[in-house]
Scaffold this motif. Structure first.
Motif, PDB file in Angstrom:
ATOM      1  N   ASP A 109     -23.863  65.237 -24.515  1.00 32.25           N
ATOM      2  CA  ASP A 109     -22.438  64.560 -25.863  1.00 32.25           C
ATOM      3  C   ASP A 109     -22.948  64.470 -27.544  1.00 32.25           C
ATOM      4  N   PRO A 110     -22.569  64.348 -28.381  1.00 28.59           N
ATOM      5  CA  PRO A 110     -22.362  63.654 -29.290  1.00 28.59           C
ATOM      6  C   PRO A 110     -22.408  62.267 -29.620  1.00 28.59           C
ATOM      7  N   LEU A 111     -23.843  61.920 -30.179  1.00 32.80           N
ATOM      8  CA  LEU A 111     -24.514  60.307 -30.170  1.00 32.80           C
ATOM      9  C   LEU A 111     -23.775  59.872 -31.133  1.00 32.80           C
ATOM     10  N   PRO A 112     -23.387  58.540 -30.856  1.00 36.41           N
ATOM     11  CA  PRO A 112     -23.150  57.679 -31.986  1.00 36.41           C
ATOM     12  C   PRO A 112     -23.762  57.063 -33.113  1.00 36.41           C
ATOM     13  N   TYR A 113     -24.908  57.304 -33.009  1.00 37.69           N
ATOM     14  CA  TYR A 113     -26.268  57.796 -34.147  1.00 37.69           C
ATOM     15  C   TYR A 113     -27.693  58.326 -33.559  1.00 37.69           C
ATOM     16  N   TRP A 114     -28.839  58.441 -34.873  1.00 36.51           N
ATOM     17  CA  TRP A 114     -29.467  59.314 -34.690  1.00 36.51           C
ATOM     18  C   TRP A 114     -30.799  58.271 -34.745  1.00 36.51           C
ATOM     19  N   HIS A 115     -30.854  57.293 -35.758  1.00 41.18           N
ATOM     20  CA  HIS A 115     -31.765  56.367 -36.037  1.00 41.18           C
ATOM     21  C   HIS A 115     -32.641  54.862 -35.341  1.00 41.18           C
ATOM     22  N   LYS A 116     -33.127  54.711 -35.744  1.00 44.55           N
ATOM     23  CA  LYS A 116     -33.361  53.488 -35.379  1.00 44.55           C
ATOM     24  C   LYS A 116     -34.257  53.014 -36.042  1.00 44.55           C
ATOM     25  N   GLU A 117     -34.238  51.911 -37.008  1.00 49.94           N
ATOM     26  CA  GLU A 117     -35.272  51.509 -38.300  1.00 49.94           C
ATOM     27  C   GLU A 117     -36.166  52.715 -38.790  1.00 49.94           C
ATOM     28  N   ASN A 118     -37.123  52.379 -38.071  1.00 48.80           N
ATOM     29  CA  ASN A 118     -38.031  54.047 -39.060  1.00 48.80           C
ATOM     30  C   ASN A 118     -37.961  55.311 -37.816  1.00 48.80           C
ATOM     31  N   LEU A 119     -37.091  55.139 -37.003  1.00 47.40           N
ATOM     32  CA  LEU A 119     -36.905  56.251 -36.324  1.00 47.40           C
ATOM     33  C   LEU A 119     -35.605  57.166 -35.572  1.00 47.40           C
ATOM     34  N   ILE A 120     -35.897  58.728 -36.179  1.00 45.97           N
ATOM     35  CA  ILE A 120     -35.025  59.687 -35.927  1.00 45.97           C
ATOM     36  C   ILE A 120     -34.851  60.813 -35.366  1.00 45.97           C
ATOM     37  N   ILE A 121     -34.287  61.342 -34.845  1.00 42.49           N
ATOM     38  CA  ILE A 121     -33.707  62.229 -34.359  1.00 42.49           C
ATOM     39  C   ILE A 121     -33.161  63.384 -34.661  1.00 42.49           C
ATOM     40  N   ILE A 122     -33.791  64.507 -34.227  1.00 43.10           N
ATOM     41  CA  ILE A 122     -32.720  66.630 -35.345  1.00 43.10           C
ATOM     42  C   ILE A 122     -33.055  66.934 -34.247  1.00 43.10           C
ATOM     43  N   GLY A 123     -32.660  67.611 -34.079  1.00 40.95           N
ATOM     44  CA  GLY A 123     -32.302  69.390 -33.403  1.00 40.95           C
ATOM     45  C   GLY A 123     -31.720  68.956 -32.220  1.00 40.95           C
ATOM     46  N   ASP A 124     -32.394  69.357 -31.058  1.00 42.00           N
ATOM     47  CA  ASP A 124     -31.726  69.208 -30.070  1.00 42.00           C
ATOM     48  C   ASP A 124     -32.246  68.015 -29.017  1.00 42.00           C
ATOM     49  N   ALA A 125     -33.019  67.157 -29.569  1.00 46.26           N
ATOM     50  CA  ALA A 125     -32.602  65.803 -29.139  1.00 46.26           C
ATOM     51  C   ALA A 125     -32.040  65.500 -29.979  1.00 46.26           C
ATOM     52  N   ALA A 126     -30.977  65.693 -30.700  1.00 45.25           N
ATOM     53  CA  ALA A 126     -29.544  64.499 -31.170  1.00 45.25           C
ATOM     54  C   ALA A 126     -28.726  65.160 -31.235  1.00 45.25           C
ATOM     55  N   HIS A 127     -28.432  66.821 -30.400  1.00 47.98           N
ATOM     56  CA  HIS A 127     -27.289  67.446 -31.176  1.00 47.98           C
ATOM     57  C   HIS A 127     -27.068  68.782 -29.853  1.00 47.98           C
ATOM     58  N   ALA A 128     -28.300  68.980 -28.864  1.00 45.42           N
ATOM     59  CA  ALA A 128     -28.326  70.377 -28.264  1.00 45.42           C
ATOM     60  C   ALA A 128     -26.570  70.336 -28.080  1.00 45.42           C
ATOM     61  N   SER A 129     -26.960  72.036 -28.192  1.00 47.80           N
ATOM     62  CA  SER A 129     -25.392  72.413 -27.890  1.00 47.80           C
ATOM     63  C   SER A 129     -26.257  73.937 -26.785  1.00 47.80           C
ATOM     64  N   LEU A 130     -24.856  74.275 -26.135  1.00 52.35           N
ATOM     65  CA  LEU A 130     -24.584  75.286 -25.113  1.00 52.35           C
ATOM     66  C   LEU A 130     -25.462  76.099 -25.715  1.00 52.35           C
TER      67      LEU A 130
END
Length: 375
Positions: free
Chosen positions: A265-286
């Motif tokens: 599901d869409p996430l409410p945020y992708w980062h915390k402090e100096n850590l960020i997630i991108i790509g499938d870790a953040a918004h995996a789609s079918l």
């Protein structure tokens, strides 16, 4: 310039490698951590739509991808008897977007990115399985930590949310593979056969090679021997058209993989402090969205742009999320709608498949990709 002078990237897939290239070209030090003993080539192939090739152009790699990949001109949808039910003109889409669509084997995609990165003096550590405890240490050591560690077991995502974010199984499996085959009958056209909640897709690439996927509804059963899934595939599609039989009779057995298809599901945020997630870790789609790799590459391009700004790290990472969340969520939703239509239709349903014109698709794909932002 960005406060991120030295970044750690977890995962050497499409997003991780592309980000490392952009960062090194800007003079940012990069240390890349990959759990495998070499650059990952998991997956059969990828269709890179114009929004992805826009990013490849900015990477300076578009000619390399064109050399290795195919240039599909259309997508043709047929039933199990081979009767054509529709056709989408990819050339029209490309013209509207101003960039090509390229089909490519994943091994070649990774090879091109890895070879470019090797010339840019990045540090790469293989056989490095990063867990949540390691991430805490990386956050202390590096200015920025970027999780590109995939949809199913992202430790960066788990660290950020304190618990594993559940992935959603959507009730169908994919069996994927590659195949050497005479491509002339395919006429540079992607073939999408659908009937009775089953699907067989064939994507011609280049050099007499294609990648393909067979899919049908199924319970999630990890106890069943993998060979039985392959046998079921042959039984299900044995009476499908000649092109399907050509693939089933000639595929490379070592390329076969069975995938229980999940997204998040869409996430409410992708980062915390100096850590960020991108790509499938953040918004995996079918895979039915067709946008997994493309959206990952867009993440990378936007983050690389933000590296050039004077923003604080927190502002920069927040801005990436605000810039990207609507488009990535749209891709996820489209993938779910198409999958629902293919795999959850009743036998007598008359509901039309979700449709979108080339003009509408071009507007969606090129949204937010403005070259004036690079100046």
């Amino acid at each position: 310039m960005s406060s991120a002078k030295h970044i750690a990237i977890i995962g050497a897939g499409v997003a991780g490698l592309a980000l490392a290239i952009f960062a090194r070209k800007q003079g940012i030090k990069v240390t890349l951590f990959e759990r495998s003993n070499s650059f990952s080539t998991i997956g059969a192939g990828v269709t890179l739509w114009p929004n992805a090739t826009f990013v490849l152009k900015q990477l300076g790699l578009l000619d390399d991808f064109t050399q290795y990949g195919g240039l599909p001109v259309a997508m043709r949808q047929c039933d199990k008897q081979g009767t054509q039910r529709g056709e989408f003109n990819i050339q029209t889409l490309n013209s509207l977007c101003g960039f090509p669509t390229i089909s490519i084997l994943r091994r070649d995609l990774i090879k091109i990115l890895a070879e470019r990165l090797e010339k840019l003096d990045a540090t790469v550590h293989f056989n490095q399985t990063i867990n949540t405890q390691d991430i805490a240490q990386l956050k202390d050591k590096f200015d920025l930590v970027v999780g590109c560690d995939g949809r199913m077991n992202s430790k960066a995502r788990e660290y950020m949310y304190k618990v594993p974010i559940p992935t959603k199984y959507h009730g169908f499996i994919n069996i994927i593979g590659t195949c050497e085959i005479d491509l002339n009958p395919f006429e540079q056209t992607i073939h999408d056969f659908r009937d009775n909640n089953e699907r067989f897709g064939i994507v011609p690439v280049a050099n007499q090679c294609c990648y393909w996927a067979a899919a049908w509804p199924s319970d999630l059963d990890n106890t069943r021997p993998i060979e039985q899934w392959f046998e079921e595939m042959h039984e299900r599609f044995q009476d499908w058209p000649k092109t399907v039989q050509q693939v089933l009779n000639n595929y490379n057995p070592r390329s076969l993989k069975r995938i229980f298809v999940h997204d998040i599901d869409p996430l409410p945020y992708w980062h915390k402090e100096n850590l960020i997630i991108i790509g499938d870790a953040a918004h995996a789609s079918l895979p039915t969205s067709g946008q997994g790799a493309s959206q990952a590459l867009e993440d990378v391009w936007h983050l690389a742009l933000l590296f050039k700004t004077e923003c604080s790290l927190n502002v920069m990472l927040k801005k990436l999320y605000e810039t990207r969340i609507h488009k990535t969520s749209s891709a996820q939703n489209i993938g779910r709608l198409i999958a629902q239509h293919i795999f959850q239709q009743s036998p007598h349903s008359t509901t039309d498949a979700p449709s979108i014109s080339a003009d509408q698709l071009s507007q969606l794909y090129m949204q937010g990709l403005d070259l004036t932002q690079t100046k």
